[in-house]
Design a protein around this motif. Structure first.
Motif, mmCIF file in Angstrom:
data_model
loop_
_atom_site.group_PDB
_atom_site.id
_atom_site.type_symbol
_atom_site.label_atom_id
_atom_site.label_comp_id
_atom_site.label_asym_id
_atom_site.label_seq_id
_atom_site.Cartn_x
_atom_site.Cartn_y
_atom_site.Cartn_z
ATOM 1 N N ARG A 1 -6.584 -2.522 -1.290
ATOM 2 C CA ARG A 1 -7.923 -2.817 -1.774
ATOM 3 C C ARG A 1 -7.982 -2.721 -3.298
ATOM 4 N NH1 ARG A 1 -12.205 0.367 1.449
ATOM 5 N NH2 ARG A 1 -11.183 -0.758 3.119
ATOM 6 N N PHE A 2 -7.119 -1.905 -3.872
ATOM 7 C CA PHE A 2 -7.200 -1.683 -5.313
ATOM 8 C C PHE A 2 -6.098 -2.362 -6.118
ATOM 9 C CE2 PHE A 2 -9.630 1.734 -3.427
ATOM 10 C CZ PHE A 2 -10.831 1.558 -4.091
ATOM 11 N N VAL A 3 -5.046 -2.748 -5.475
ATOM 12 C CA VAL A 3 -4.003 -3.489 -6.197
ATOM 13 C C VAL A 3 -3.654 -4.731 -5.386
ATOM 14 C CG1 VAL A 3 -3.025 -1.419 -7.259
ATOM 15 C CG2 VAL A 3 -2.093 -2.224 -5.110
ATOM 16 N N THR A 4 -2.933 -5.664 -6.008
ATOM 17 C CA THR A 4 -2.563 -6.869 -5.272
ATOM 18 C C THR A 4 -1.558 -6.492 -4.189
ATOM 19 O OG1 THR A 4 -0.654 -7.413 -6.618
ATOM 20 C CG2 THR A 4 -2.780 -8.179 -7.409
ATOM 21 N N SER A 5 -1.434 -7.346 -3.158
ATOM 22 C CA SER A 5 -0.535 -6.994 -2.054
ATOM 23 C C SER A 5 0.911 -6.907 -2.527
ATOM 24 C CB SER A 5 -0.683 -7.982 -0.905
ATOM 25 O OG SER A 5 -0.386 -9.274 -1.356
ATOM 26 N N GLU A 6 1.273 -7.701 -3.561
ATOM 27 C CA GLU A 6 2.639 -7.634 -4.095
ATOM 28 C C GLU A 6 2.901 -6.260 -4.716
ATOM 29 O OE1 GLU A 6 0.505 -9.987 -4.840
ATOM 30 O OE2 GLU A 6 1.382 -11.925 -4.294
ATOM 31 N N VAL A 7 1.921 -5.782 -5.486
ATOM 32 C CA VAL A 7 2.074 -4.463 -6.114
ATOM 33 C C VAL A 7 2.078 -3.385 -5.031
ATOM 34 C CG1 VAL A 7 0.991 -2.785 -7.656
ATOM 35 C CG2 VAL A 7 1.114 -5.183 -8.323
ATOM 36 N N ALA A 8 1.223 -3.569 -4.015
ATOM 37 C CA ALA A 8 1.181 -2.583 -2.920
ATOM 38 C C ALA A 8 2.540 -2.494 -2.234
ATOM 39 C CB ALA A 8 0.104 -2.969 -1.906
ATOM 40 N N ASP A 9 3.146 -3.644 -1.940
ATOM 41 C CA ASP A 9 4.464 -3.643 -1.301
ATOM 42 C C ASP A 9 5.485 -2.951 -2.190
ATOM 43 O OD1 ASP A 9 3.614 -4.880 0.935
ATOM 44 O OD2 ASP A 9 4.172 -6.910 0.288
ATOM 45 N N ASP A 10 5.418 -3.272 -3.479
ATOM 46 C CA ASP A 10 6.341 -2.681 -4.446
ATOM 47 C C ASP A 10 6.176 -1.157 -4.478
ATOM 48 O OD1 ASP A 10 8.267 -2.838 -6.516
ATOM 49 O OD2 ASP A 10 6.690 -2.558 -7.994
ATOM 50 N N LEU A 11 4.915 -0.722 -4.503
ATOM 51 C CA LEU A 11 4.627 0.715 -4.549
ATOM 52 C C LEU A 11 5.088 1.408 -3.275
ATOM 53 C CD1 LEU A 11 1.021 0.927 -6.010
ATOM 54 C CD2 LEU A 11 3.057 1.971 -6.969
ATOM 55 N N LEU A 12 4.820 0.764 -2.129
ATOM 56 C CA LEU A 12 5.159 1.403 -0.855
ATOM 57 C C LEU A 12 6.662 1.440 -0.626
ATOM 58 C CD1 LEU A 12 2.258 -0.176 1.182
ATOM 59 C CD2 LEU A 12 2.544 2.250 0.751
ATOM 60 N N GLN A 13 7.368 0.471 -1.243
ATOM 61 C CA GLN A 13 8.819 0.435 -1.046
ATOM 62 C C GLN A 13 9.551 1.327 -2.028
ATOM 63 O OE1 GLN A 13 10.315 -3.632 -0.939
ATOM 64 N NE2 GLN A 13 8.693 -4.034 0.527
ATOM 65 N N SER A 14 9.133 1.256 -3.303
ATOM 66 C CA SER A 14 9.943 1.956 -4.297
ATOM 67 C C SER A 14 9.234 3.151 -4.911
ATOM 68 C CB SER A 14 10.345 0.973 -5.396
ATOM 69 O OG SER A 14 9.192 0.371 -5.921
ATOM 70 N N ASP A 15 8.034 3.446 -4.414
ATOM 71 C CA ASP A 15 7.244 4.549 -4.922
ATOM 72 C C ASP A 15 6.812 4.263 -6.360
ATOM 73 O OD1 ASP A 15 5.849 6.795 -4.670
ATOM 74 O OD2 ASP A 15 7.522 8.188 -4.770
ATOM 75 N N PHE A 16 5.905 5.067 -6.848
ATOM 76 C CA PHE A 16 5.326 4.823 -8.149
ATOM 77 C C PHE A 16 6.187 5.415 -9.257
ATOM 78 C CE2 PHE A 16 2.509 6.561 -11.500
ATOM 79 C CZ PHE A 16 2.112 5.360 -12.044
ATOM 80 N N ALA A 17 6.523 4.592 -10.237
ATOM 81 C CA ALA A 17 7.274 5.109 -11.388
ATOM 82 C C ALA A 17 6.773 4.388 -12.625
ATOM 83 C CB ALA A 17 8.757 4.863 -11.197
ATOM 84 N N LEU A 18 6.397 5.172 -13.621
ATOM 85 C CA LEU A 18 5.961 4.555 -14.866
ATOM 86 C C LEU A 18 7.149 3.830 -15.484
ATOM 87 C CD1 LEU A 18 3.862 7.497 -16.347
ATOM 88 C CD2 LEU A 18 2.965 5.384 -15.375
ATOM 89 N N GLY A 19 6.859 2.736 -16.170
ATOM 90 C CA GLY A 19 7.965 2.006 -16.805
ATOM 91 C C GLY A 19 7.770 0.526 -16.607
ATOM 92 N N GLY A 20 8.462 -0.253 -17.439
ATOM 93 C CA GLY A 20 8.255 -1.695 -17.343
ATOM 94 C C GLY A 20 9.525 -2.478 -17.556
#
Lengths: 350, 115
Positions: free
Chosen positions: A138-157
Protein backbone atom coordinates in the motif's frame (compact mmCIF):
# COMPACT_ATOMS: atom_id res chain seq x y z
CA UNK A 1 -13.32 -18.11 8.84
CA UNK A 2 -10.82 -17.80 6.03
CA UNK A 3 -8.98 -20.90 7.23
CA UNK A 4 -12.01 -23.02 6.46
CA UNK A 5 -11.51 -22.55 2.77
CA UNK A 6 -7.74 -23.07 2.72
CA UNK A 7 -6.36 -25.19 -0.09
CA UNK A 8 -3.84 -27.83 0.89
CA UNK A 9 -1.69 -29.71 -1.60
CA UNK A 10 -0.69 -33.23 -0.58
CA UNK A 11 2.41 -34.67 -2.24
CA UNK A 12 2.91 -38.38 -1.55
CA UNK A 13 3.74 -41.29 -3.84
CA UNK A 14 1.82 -43.79 -1.71
CA UNK A 15 -1.89 -44.00 -2.44
CA UNK A 16 -2.92 -45.08 1.06
CA UNK A 17 -1.01 -42.13 2.51
CA UNK A 18 -2.51 -39.69 0.00
CA UNK A 19 -6.06 -40.83 0.74
CA UNK A 20 -5.53 -40.76 4.48
CA UNK A 21 -3.95 -37.30 4.51
CA UNK A 22 -6.63 -35.98 2.18
CA UNK A 23 -9.33 -37.33 4.49
CA UNK A 24 -7.62 -35.81 7.53
CA UNK A 25 -7.29 -32.42 5.85
CA UNK A 26 -10.90 -32.42 4.71
CA UNK A 27 -12.11 -33.43 8.18
CA UNK A 28 -10.38 -30.27 9.40
CA UNK A 29 -12.48 -28.21 6.99
CA UNK A 30 -9.87 -27.60 4.29
CA UNK A 31 -9.86 -28.53 0.65
CA UNK A 32 -7.18 -30.85 -0.67
CA UNK A 33 -5.47 -31.57 -3.98
CA UNK A 34 -3.14 -34.48 -4.65
CA UNK A 35 0.23 -34.96 -6.35
CA UNK A 36 1.94 -38.33 -6.77
CA UNK A 37 5.52 -37.12 -6.79
CA UNK A 38 7.67 -34.04 -6.30
CA UNK A 39 7.68 -32.99 -9.93
CA UNK A 40 3.88 -33.02 -10.15
CA UNK A 41 3.67 -31.16 -6.84
CA UNK A 42 5.86 -28.33 -8.16
CA UNK A 43 3.80 -28.17 -11.37
CA UNK A 44 0.62 -27.82 -9.34
CA UNK A 45 2.17 -25.21 -7.04
CA UNK A 46 3.21 -23.16 -10.06
CA UNK A 47 -0.17 -23.30 -11.77
CA UNK A 48 -2.62 -23.08 -8.87
CA UNK A 49 -2.81 -21.19 -5.60
CA UNK A 50 -2.29 -23.19 -2.40
CA UNK A 51 -2.15 -22.13 1.23
CA UNK A 52 -0.11 -25.09 2.42
CA UNK A 53 1.87 -28.07 1.17
CA UNK A 54 1.98 -31.39 3.01
CA UNK A 55 5.11 -32.99 1.64
CA UNK A 56 6.39 -36.55 1.75
CA UNK A 57 10.16 -37.04 1.45
CA UNK A 58 10.60 -40.47 -0.17
CA UNK A 59 9.17 -40.01 -3.65
CA UNK A 60 10.23 -41.06 -7.14
CA UNK A 61 11.23 -38.55 -9.85
CA UNK A 62 11.80 -35.70 -7.40
CA UNK A 63 12.00 -36.33 -3.67
CA UNK A 64 10.85 -34.03 -0.90
CA UNK A 65 14.32 -32.55 -0.30
CA UNK A 66 14.56 -31.48 -3.94
CA UNK A 67 11.05 -30.01 -3.76
CA UNK A 68 12.03 -28.00 -0.66
CA UNK A 69 15.16 -26.74 -2.44
CA UNK A 70 13.19 -25.61 -5.49
CA UNK A 71 10.53 -23.92 -3.37
CA UNK A 72 13.20 -22.06 -1.43
CA UNK A 73 14.83 -20.85 -4.66
CA UNK A 74 11.58 -19.67 -6.26
CA UNK A 75 10.28 -16.27 -5.05
CA UNK A 76 6.77 -17.18 -6.22
CA UNK A 77 6.67 -20.41 -4.26
CA UNK A 78 8.55 -19.69 -1.09
CA UNK A 79 5.54 -18.01 0.48
CA UNK A 80 3.76 -21.37 0.63
CA UNK A 81 4.32 -23.00 4.01
CA UNK A 82 5.43 -26.62 3.90
CA UNK A 83 4.82 -29.26 6.53
CA UNK A 84 6.82 -32.42 5.92
CA UNK A 85 4.83 -35.58 6.64
CA UNK A 86 7.09 -38.58 6.44
CA UNK A 87 8.22 -41.75 8.14
CA UNK A 88 11.79 -41.23 6.99
CA UNK A 89 14.46 -42.67 9.27
CA UNK A 90 17.13 -40.58 10.95
CA UNK A 91 16.99 -37.33 12.90
CA UNK A 92 19.48 -35.76 10.49
CA UNK A 93 16.86 -36.02 7.74
CA UNK A 94 14.33 -34.16 9.86
CA UNK A 95 16.90 -31.45 10.57
CA UNK A 96 17.64 -31.25 6.85
CA UNK A 97 13.93 -30.59 6.13
CA UNK A 98 13.80 -27.75 8.63
CA UNK A 99 17.06 -26.28 7.28
CA UNK A 100 15.57 -26.36 3.80
CA UNK A 101 12.70 -24.19 4.97
CA UNK A 102 9.99 -26.63 6.09
CA UNK A 103 7.75 -25.11 8.76
CA UNK A 104 7.40 -28.37 10.58
CA UNK A 105 7.86 -32.13 10.50
CA UNK A 106 5.13 -34.63 11.33
CA UNK A 107 5.85 -38.32 11.57
CA UNK A 108 3.51 -40.67 9.73
CA UNK A 109 0.95 -41.89 10.50
CA UNK A 110 0.06 -38.32 11.31
CA UNK A 111 -1.79 -37.72 14.54
CA UNK A 112 -5.01 -35.84 13.75
CA UNK A 113 -4.77 -33.50 16.76
CA UNK A 114 -1.17 -32.57 15.96
CA UNK A 115 -2.04 -32.11 12.30
CA UNK A 116 -4.83 -29.71 13.20
CA UNK A 117 -2.54 -27.66 15.44
CA UNK A 118 0.31 -27.52 12.90
CA UNK A 119 -1.91 -26.68 9.94
CA UNK A 120 -3.63 -23.98 12.00
CA UNK A 121 -0.30 -22.45 13.04
CA UNK A 122 1.14 -22.53 9.51
CA UNK A 123 -1.94 -20.97 7.96
CA UNK A 124 -2.01 -18.27 10.63
CA UNK A 125 1.64 -17.44 9.94
CA UNK A 126 0.94 -17.27 6.22
CA UNK A 127 -2.08 -15.05 6.83
CA UNK A 128 0.05 -12.63 8.87
CA UNK A 129 2.76 -12.62 6.19
CA UNK A 130 0.17 -11.93 3.47
CA UNK A 131 -1.29 -9.13 5.57
CA UNK A 132 2.16 -7.61 6.11
CA UNK A 133 2.88 -7.82 2.40
CA UNK A 134 -0.42 -6.15 1.53
CA UNK A 135 0.42 -3.36 3.97
CA UNK A 136 3.87 -2.85 2.46
CA UNK A 137 2.35 -2.75 -1.03
CA UNK A 138 0.00 0.00 0.00
CA UNK A 139 2.90 2.34 0.68
CA UNK A 140 5.47 1.35 -1.90
CA UNK A 141 5.26 0.05 -5.45
CA UNK A 142 4.92 -3.73 -5.83
CA UNK A 143 8.43 -3.87 -7.35
CA UNK A 144 9.92 -2.18 -4.29
CA UNK A 145 7.79 -4.40 -2.03
CA UNK A 146 9.15 -7.53 -3.73
CA UNK A 147 12.67 -6.17 -3.46
CA UNK A 148 12.19 -5.38 0.23
CA UNK A 149 10.61 -8.73 1.03
CA UNK A 150 13.33 -10.63 -0.80
CA UNK A 151 16.47 -8.78 0.18
CA UNK A 152 15.34 -6.93 3.29
CA UNK A 153 15.81 -3.22 3.78
CA UNK A 154 19.28 -1.77 3.37
CA UNK A 155 20.17 1.86 2.90
CA UNK A 156 22.26 2.47 -0.18
CA UNK A 157 21.93 3.05 -3.88
CA UNK A 158 23.19 2.25 -7.33
CA UNK A 159 23.36 3.94 -10.70
CA UNK A 160 20.57 3.11 -13.12
CA UNK A 161 19.47 4.49 -16.46
CA UNK A 162 15.83 5.47 -16.15
CA UNK A 163 13.18 7.90 -17.31
CA UNK A 164 11.62 10.10 -14.67
CA UNK A 165 8.16 11.58 -15.07
CA UNK A 166 6.74 14.46 -13.05
CA UNK A 167 3.19 15.67 -13.38
CA UNK A 168 0.84 17.98 -11.57
CA UNK A 169 -2.51 19.68 -11.91
CA UNK A 170 -2.49 23.21 -13.24
CA UNK A 171 -4.13 25.83 -11.03
CA UNK A 172 -4.83 23.29 -8.35
CA UNK A 173 -4.56 25.75 -5.46
CA UNK A 174 -7.33 27.91 -6.92
CA UNK A 175 -9.43 24.80 -7.47
CA UNK A 176 -8.97 23.73 -3.84
CA UNK A 177 -10.13 27.12 -2.62
CA UNK A 178 -13.25 26.99 -4.74
CA UNK A 179 -14.56 23.70 -3.38
CA UNK A 180 -15.00 21.77 -0.13
CA UNK A 181 -12.26 19.54 1.32
CA UNK A 182 -14.19 16.34 0.68
CA UNK A 183 -14.61 17.23 -2.96
CA UNK A 184 -10.88 17.94 -3.21
CA UNK A 185 -9.91 14.59 -1.71
CA UNK A 186 -12.44 12.87 -3.94
CA UNK A 187 -11.01 14.60 -6.99
CA UNK A 188 -7.45 13.74 -5.99
CA UNK A 189 -8.32 10.09 -5.41
CA UNK A 190 -9.95 9.76 -8.82
CA UNK A 191 -7.11 11.64 -10.44
CA UNK A 192 -4.43 9.46 -8.81
CA UNK A 193 -6.32 6.30 -9.67
CA UNK A 194 -6.33 7.31 -13.34
CA UNK A 195 -2.67 8.35 -13.30
CA UNK A 196 -1.54 5.17 -11.51
CA UNK A 197 -3.41 3.14 -14.08
CA UNK A 198 -1.78 4.93 -17.02
CA UNK A 199 1.71 4.73 -15.50
CA UNK A 200 1.39 1.13 -14.40
CA UNK A 201 0.12 -0.04 -17.77
CA UNK A 202 3.40 1.09 -19.36
CA UNK A 203 5.62 -0.54 -16.76
CA UNK A 204 6.23 2.58 -14.69
CA UNK A 205 5.94 2.89 -10.95
CA UNK A 206 4.64 5.87 -9.02
CA UNK A 207 7.37 6.68 -6.57
CA UNK A 208 6.01 9.73 -4.78
CA UNK A 209 2.73 11.57 -4.43
CA UNK A 210 2.93 15.20 -3.43
CA UNK A 211 -0.66 16.43 -3.21
CA UNK A 212 -1.69 16.93 -6.81
CA UNK A 213 1.80 16.16 -8.08
CA UNK A 214 3.47 12.84 -8.60
CA UNK A 215 6.80 11.38 -9.57
CA UNK A 216 6.98 8.15 -11.53
CA UNK A 217 9.96 5.99 -12.50
CA UNK A 218 10.41 3.96 -15.65
CA UNK A 219 13.36 1.58 -15.49
CA UNK A 220 13.81 1.58 -11.70
CA UNK A 221 13.90 -0.43 -9.54
CA UNK A 222 13.47 -2.97 -12.34
CA UNK A 223 15.02 -2.40 -15.76
CA UNK A 224 12.66 -1.60 -18.64
CA UNK A 225 13.56 -2.18 -22.30
CA UNK A 226 12.38 1.17 -23.62
CA UNK A 227 12.06 3.40 -20.59
CA UNK A 228 11.84 6.68 -22.54
CA UNK A 229 9.21 5.36 -24.97
CA UNK A 230 7.21 3.89 -22.09
CA UNK A 231 7.31 7.13 -20.11
CA UNK A 232 6.14 9.20 -23.10
CA UNK A 233 3.38 6.67 -23.92
CA UNK A 234 2.27 6.78 -20.28
CA UNK A 235 2.24 10.60 -20.44
CA UNK A 236 0.03 10.49 -23.52
CA UNK A 237 -2.27 7.99 -21.84
CA UNK A 238 -2.47 10.25 -18.78
CA UNK A 239 -3.61 13.15 -20.96
CA UNK A 240 -6.16 10.93 -22.71
CA UNK A 241 -7.63 9.81 -19.40
CA UNK A 242 -7.76 13.39 -18.12
CA UNK A 243 -9.66 14.37 -21.27
CA UNK A 244 -12.25 11.65 -20.62
CA UNK A 245 -12.41 12.65 -16.98
CA UNK A 246 -13.09 16.26 -18.03
CA UNK A 247 -16.01 15.13 -20.17
CA UNK A 248 -17.55 13.58 -17.08
CA UNK A 249 -16.81 16.69 -15.04
CA UNK A 250 -18.33 19.05 -17.60
CA UNK A 251 -21.54 16.96 -17.58
CA UNK A 252 -21.96 17.94 -13.91
CA UNK A 253 -20.82 21.53 -14.49
CA UNK A 254 -17.42 21.12 -12.93
CA UNK A 255 -14.39 22.90 -14.35
CA UNK A 256 -11.96 20.92 -16.49
CA UNK A 257 -8.58 20.12 -15.00
CA UNK A 258 -5.31 20.44 -16.89
CA UNK A 259 -2.07 18.69 -16.16
CA UNK A 260 1.55 19.29 -17.11
CA UNK A 261 4.06 16.49 -17.57
CA UNK A 262 7.86 16.64 -17.64
CA UNK A 263 9.99 13.67 -18.66
CA UNK A 264 13.79 13.33 -18.55
CA UNK A 265 15.98 10.31 -19.24
CA UNK A 266 19.46 9.52 -17.96
CA UNK A 267 21.45 8.15 -15.08
CA UNK A 268 19.92 8.30 -11.65
CA UNK A 269 21.05 7.12 -8.25
CA UNK A 270 18.35 4.69 -7.14
CA UNK A 271 18.05 3.23 -3.69
CA UNK A 272 16.81 3.52 -0.16
CA UNK A 273 17.39 6.73 1.71
CA UNK A 274 16.37 7.76 5.18
CA UNK A 275 17.21 6.05 8.44
CA UNK A 276 17.30 2.40 9.44
CA UNK A 277 13.91 2.92 11.09
CA UNK A 278 12.23 4.74 8.26
CA UNK A 279 13.38 4.88 4.70
CA UNK A 280 12.02 5.35 1.25
CA UNK A 281 12.93 4.11 -2.19
CA UNK A 282 13.70 6.95 -4.52
CA UNK A 283 15.82 8.19 -7.39
CA UNK A 284 17.96 11.27 -7.16
CA UNK A 285 20.26 13.14 -9.49
CA UNK A 286 20.29 15.58 -12.37
CA UNK A 287 17.76 13.62 -14.41
CA UNK A 288 15.22 13.84 -11.58
CA UNK A 289 15.77 17.58 -11.16
CA UNK A 290 15.47 18.14 -14.89
CA UNK A 291 12.17 16.22 -15.09
CA UNK A 292 10.78 18.42 -12.31
CA UNK A 293 11.99 21.58 -14.09
CA UNK A 294 10.44 20.40 -17.36
CA UNK A 295 7.13 19.82 -15.67
CA UNK A 296 7.21 23.32 -14.21
CA UNK A 297 8.21 24.71 -17.60
CA UNK A 298 5.06 23.33 -19.27
CA UNK A 299 3.26 26.34 -17.77
CA UNK A 300 5.70 28.74 -19.42
CA UNK A 301 5.78 26.90 -22.74
CA UNK A 302 2.03 26.36 -22.78
CA UNK A 303 2.13 22.67 -23.66
CA UNK A 304 1.18 19.47 -21.90
CA UNK A 305 4.24 17.24 -22.22
CA UNK A 306 7.83 18.43 -22.28
CA UNK A 307 10.75 16.06 -22.69
CA UNK A 308 14.51 16.51 -22.63
CA UNK A 309 16.85 15.78 -25.55
CA UNK A 310 17.89 12.37 -24.16
CA UNK A 311 14.27 11.22 -24.07
CA UNK A 312 13.66 12.63 -27.56
CA UNK A 313 16.70 10.79 -28.96
CA UNK A 314 15.63 7.56 -27.34
CA UNK A 315 12.22 7.81 -29.02
CA UNK A 316 14.01 7.47 -32.36
CA UNK A 317 11.29 9.38 -34.22
CA UNK A 318 8.52 7.00 -33.11
CA UNK A 319 6.57 9.90 -31.58
CA UNK A 320 6.39 13.30 -33.33
CA UNK A 321 7.99 16.04 -31.26
CA UNK A 322 8.72 19.72 -31.75
CA UNK A 323 11.90 21.37 -30.60
CA UNK A 324 11.38 24.41 -28.39
CA UNK A 325 15.06 25.27 -28.50
CA UNK A 326 17.53 25.38 -25.68
CA UNK A 327 16.39 26.47 -22.27
CA UNK A 328 18.73 27.34 -19.40
CA UNK A 329 17.35 25.56 -16.35
CA UNK A 330 18.25 26.47 -12.80
CA UNK A 331 20.88 24.07 -11.50
CA UNK A 332 22.04 23.01 -14.96
CA UNK A 333 25.41 24.27 -16.19
CA UNK A 334 24.45 24.13 -19.86
CA UNK A 335 21.17 24.96 -21.55
CA UNK A 336 19.08 21.91 -22.45
CA UNK A 337 17.24 21.44 -25.72
CA UNK A 338 13.66 20.63 -24.91
CA UNK A 339 10.87 19.15 -26.99
CA UNK A 340 7.13 19.27 -26.87
CA UNK A 341 5.34 16.00 -27.61
CA UNK A 342 3.03 16.95 -30.46
CA UNK A 343 -0.51 17.55 -29.28
CA UNK A 344 -2.04 16.00 -32.40
CA UNK A 345 -0.46 12.66 -31.51
CA UNK A 346 -1.79 12.49 -28.01
CA UNK A 347 -3.41 9.22 -27.01
CA UNK A 348 -4.51 8.45 -30.60
CA UNK A 349 -8.22 8.45 -29.86
CA UNK A 350 -11.03 10.69 -30.92
CA UNK B 1 -7.85 -63.15 15.64
CA UNK B 2 -4.20 -62.57 16.28
CA UNK B 3 -3.48 -59.39 18.27
CA UNK B 4 0.19 -59.57 17.31
CA UNK B 5 -0.59 -59.06 13.61
CA UNK B 6 -2.69 -55.88 13.91
CA UNK B 7 -2.48 -53.61 16.93
CA UNK B 8 -6.16 -53.11 17.76
CA UNK B 9 -5.58 -49.78 19.49
CA UNK B 10 -3.94 -48.29 16.37
CA UNK B 11 -6.70 -49.62 14.12
CA UNK B 12 -9.41 -48.32 16.48
CA UNK B 13 -7.86 -44.87 16.57
CA UNK B 14 -7.67 -44.77 12.79
CA UNK B 15 -11.34 -45.80 12.56
CA UNK B 16 -12.44 -43.32 15.21
CA UNK B 17 -10.64 -40.34 13.70
CA UNK B 18 -11.47 -40.95 10.05
CA UNK B 19 -14.70 -43.00 10.11
CA UNK B 20 -15.46 -46.71 9.65
CA UNK B 21 -16.57 -46.31 6.05
CA UNK B 22 -13.41 -44.47 5.10
CA UNK B 23 -11.17 -47.04 6.83
CA UNK B 24 -12.90 -49.82 4.88
CA UNK B 25 -12.00 -47.97 1.67
CA UNK B 26 -8.46 -47.43 2.90
CA UNK B 27 -8.07 -51.15 3.67
CA UNK B 28 -9.30 -51.95 0.14
CA UNK B 29 -6.73 -49.54 -1.28
CA UNK B 30 -3.99 -51.19 0.74
CA UNK B 31 -5.10 -54.61 -0.51
CA UNK B 32 -4.96 -53.28 -4.09
CA UNK B 33 -1.61 -51.52 -3.69
CA UNK B 34 0.23 -54.02 -1.46
CA UNK B 35 1.04 -56.65 -4.12
CA UNK B 36 2.59 -53.93 -6.27
CA UNK B 37 4.87 -52.85 -3.43
CA UNK B 38 5.92 -56.45 -2.78
CA UNK B 39 6.57 -56.98 -6.49
CA UNK B 40 8.61 -53.76 -6.53
CA UNK B 41 10.77 -55.11 -3.69
CA UNK B 42 11.38 -58.36 -5.56
CA UNK B 43 12.13 -56.55 -8.83
CA UNK B 44 14.56 -54.22 -7.07
CA UNK B 45 16.26 -57.26 -5.51
CA UNK B 46 16.60 -58.92 -8.92
CA UNK B 47 18.01 -55.72 -10.41
CA UNK B 48 20.14 -55.07 -7.30
CA UNK B 49 18.68 -51.56 -7.32
CA UNK B 50 19.31 -50.41 -3.75
CA UNK B 51 17.34 -47.13 -4.06
CA UNK B 52 14.20 -48.82 -5.42
CA UNK B 53 14.51 -51.53 -2.79
CA UNK B 54 14.78 -49.05 0.06
CA UNK B 55 11.92 -46.92 -1.22
CA UNK B 56 9.55 -49.89 -1.65
CA UNK B 57 10.40 -51.12 1.85
CA UNK B 58 9.82 -47.60 3.20
CA UNK B 59 6.39 -47.43 1.54
CA UNK B 60 5.30 -50.79 3.00
CA UNK B 61 6.57 -49.78 6.42
CA UNK B 62 4.62 -46.54 6.25
CA UNK B 63 1.35 -48.31 5.38
CA UNK B 64 1.99 -51.06 7.92
CA UNK B 65 2.31 -48.39 10.60
CA UNK B 66 -0.93 -46.69 9.51
CA UNK B 67 -2.96 -49.87 10.08
CA UNK B 68 -1.05 -51.01 13.15
CA UNK B 69 0.42 -54.01 11.30
CA UNK B 70 3.19 -54.40 13.82
CA UNK B 71 5.19 -57.30 12.42
CA UNK B 72 4.82 -56.19 8.83
CA UNK B 73 6.11 -52.75 9.80
CA UNK B 74 9.09 -54.23 11.63
CA UNK B 75 10.06 -56.51 8.75
CA UNK B 76 9.72 -53.74 6.16
CA UNK B 77 11.68 -51.33 8.34
CA UNK B 78 14.47 -53.85 8.66
CA UNK B 79 14.75 -53.99 4.87
CA UNK B 80 14.64 -50.20 4.64
CA UNK B 81 17.46 -49.73 7.14
CA UNK B 82 19.61 -52.67 6.05
CA UNK B 83 19.16 -52.23 2.32
CA UNK B 84 20.18 -54.92 -0.13
CA UNK B 85 22.05 -57.80 1.44
CA UNK B 86 25.41 -58.77 -0.02
CA UNK B 87 23.94 -62.27 -0.22
CA UNK B 88 20.75 -62.16 -2.36
CA UNK B 89 19.64 -65.52 -0.98
CA UNK B 90 19.20 -64.01 2.48
CA UNK B 91 17.00 -61.25 1.03
CA UNK B 92 14.90 -63.77 -0.87
CA UNK B 93 14.27 -65.61 2.38
CA UNK B 94 13.40 -62.33 4.11
CA UNK B 95 11.07 -61.36 1.30
CA UNK B 96 9.16 -64.62 1.63
CA UNK B 97 8.69 -63.93 5.35
CA UNK B 98 7.51 -60.38 4.55
CA UNK B 99 5.01 -61.64 1.97
CA UNK B 100 3.65 -64.18 4.43
CA UNK B 101 3.24 -61.46 7.06
CA UNK B 102 1.56 -59.20 4.50
CA UNK B 103 -0.97 -61.98 3.76
CA UNK B 104 -1.68 -62.37 7.49
CA UNK B 105 -2.10 -58.61 7.91
CA UNK B 106 -4.50 -58.43 4.98
CA UNK B 107 -6.57 -61.33 6.36
CA UNK B 108 -6.80 -59.60 9.75
CA UNK B 109 -7.64 -56.24 8.19
CA UNK B 110 -10.41 -57.83 6.10
CA UNK B 111 -11.86 -59.39 9.24
CA UNK B 112 -11.66 -56.08 11.10
CA UNK B 113 -13.16 -54.18 8.19
CA UNK B 114 -16.12 -56.54 8.03
CA UNK B 115 -16.40 -56.91 11.78
Amino acid sequence: MAEDTSRVLIADDNKVNRLLLSRSVELLGHRSALAENGRLALEKLRSEAFDLLLLDIEMPELDGFAVLEQIKADPQLREVPVIVTSSIEGLDNVVRCINLGAEDYLRKPVNQVLLKARIGASLEKKRLRDQQKALVRRFVTSEVADDLLQSDFALGGKWLCASVLFSDIRGFTALVESQGPEETIDLLNTYHMLMFDAIGSYGGAVNQIMGDGLMALFGAPLPLDDCAGSAVAAGQEMLGLIEQFNHERSAVNKPAIRIGIGIATGNVVAGYIGTQQRGTYTCIGDTVNLAARLEAHTKVAGCSILIDDATQRALGGSVPTQSLGEVPFKGKAAAVEIFSVMAGQLHGQS
Amino acid sequence: MDESVIDRAVYAELRDTTGAEFVAELVDTFIEEGPGMLAELRAARVESNAERFRRAAHSLKSNGRTFGAVKLTALAREFELKGLDADPVRDVGGLAALEAEYARAVAELKALRNG
